[in-house]
Design an enzyme around this catalytic site. Structure first.
Site, PDB file in Angstrom:
ATOM      1  N   GLU A 157      33.229  69.654  71.161  1.00  0.00           N
ATOM      2  CA  GLU A 157      32.972  70.353  69.897  1.00  0.00           C
ATOM      3  C   GLU A 157      31.938  69.640  69.037  1.00  0.00           C
ATOM      4  OE1 GLU A 157      36.010  70.418  66.774  1.00  0.00           O
ATOM      5  OE2 GLU A 157      37.108  68.851  67.855  1.00  0.00           O
ATOM      6  N   GLU A 258      43.383  75.298  62.388  1.00  0.00           N
ATOM      7  CA  GLU A 258      43.160  73.876  62.120  1.00  0.00           C
ATOM      8  C   GLU A 258      42.723  73.717  60.663  1.00  0.00           C
ATOM      9  OE1 GLU A 258      41.449  70.339  64.872  1.00  0.00           O
ATOM     10  OE2 GLU A 258      39.916  71.463  63.786  1.00  0.00           O
TER      11      GLU A 258
END
Length: 280
Positions: A157, A258
């Site tokens: 990521e 998240e």
């Protein structure tokens, strides 16, 4: 997100390293189940320990199995608890990353976890970017091979440049280039892009363009609103549109929650997502 048409097309995963963090770790799976969730993900949950004891591992496994919650995503050693941003590309931390690979993969296999996330690593003084990138490719290739051995994918990521200014992957393009290099090195094709809308939005990326350009490489999506990193509806991101675009682009994977609850109480932060959609 008043209209949940697009939301209903996806499966949701609660990140128990950031949500329900007001509770001890071993109480969080039960709290997630009480809130209606059946799937969860975690950052590496053992701090700086590369190889936790069997007692620690058994306690974590029991917390998830007793709650009836599946751990579907797990980070490799990331040291987020002490402010570091990954260990794969850092020479002084490389051996610790390698030591952690079998421990993380064994835990993932025991809980049926299908995705392992590897945080790339900050740039460090005295080491060239080329040397760090070569080390990262070697270590991440090892991680991809280990993940493949249990049928899992490896996620890479981009992080935001405000919170992680020394992290070299600040764009979707940079992260996808690493994904492609890993797949070329291993020949396995199990490295995927973790598309975190919050981090990318902070970096000023065009999220629609990211979906259009990289949908075929996305292995997981994580969401938080911007600004603030709180639940959808507290900032400016149009998640109804973004989720619809993901569906139209063929993404059938999960959506990881998240975010930090805006009130500080996790159980109060899920009104945007109807309960009947939380365990789909």
């Amino acid at each position: 997100m008043r209209d949940v048409t697009a939301a209903s097309e996806h499966s949701y995963v609660i990140n128990l390293s950031i949500l329900f963090s007001e509770l001890p770790l071993l109480e969080r799976p039960a709290a997630a189940a009480a809130a209606g969730f059946s799937k969860a993900e975690l950052w590496w949950p053992f701090g700086t320990e590369t190889t936790p004891s069997e007692t620690e591992l058994d306690a974590l496994r029991k917390a998830f199995t007793d709650a009836g919650v599946q751990l579907v995503g797990l980070n490799f050693l990331d040291d987020l608890s002490v402010g570091a941003k990954g260990t794969a590309s850092v020479p002084a931390e490389s051996e610790r990353f390698r030591e952690n690979i079998p421990a993380a993969v064994a835990l993932a296999e025991s809980l049926g976890t299908g995705a392992l996330n590897a945080i790339y690593g900050n740039r460090v003084d005295g080491v060239s970017a080329e040397e760090q990138d070569a080390l990262a490719l070697e270590n991440l290739s090892r991680a991809a091979q280990a993940a493949h051995s249990i049928g899992a994918i490896l996620l890479i990521e981009a992080l935001n440049k405000v919170d992680a200014p020394d992290y070299p992957l600040h764009t979707a393009k940079a992260a996808v280039e690493v994904v492609d290099r890993i797949n070329a090195a291993t020949g396995l094709g199990n490295a995927k892009f973790l598309c975190d809308f919050y981090h990318l939005a902070v970096n000023g990326e065009d999220l629609v363009a990211v979906i259009d350009d990289y949908a075929d490489r996305i292995g997981h999506v994580q969401i938080a609103d911007n600004p603030g990193r709180n639940e959808p509806g507290t900032g400016t991101l149009d998640f109804e549109d973004l989720l619809a675009r993901l569906t139209a682009a063929g993404y059938q994977g999960r959506i990881g929650l998240e975010y930090r609850p805006s009130t500080g109480v996790s159980a109060e932060s899920f009104e945007w997502l109807p309960r009947e959609l939380r365990a789909n």
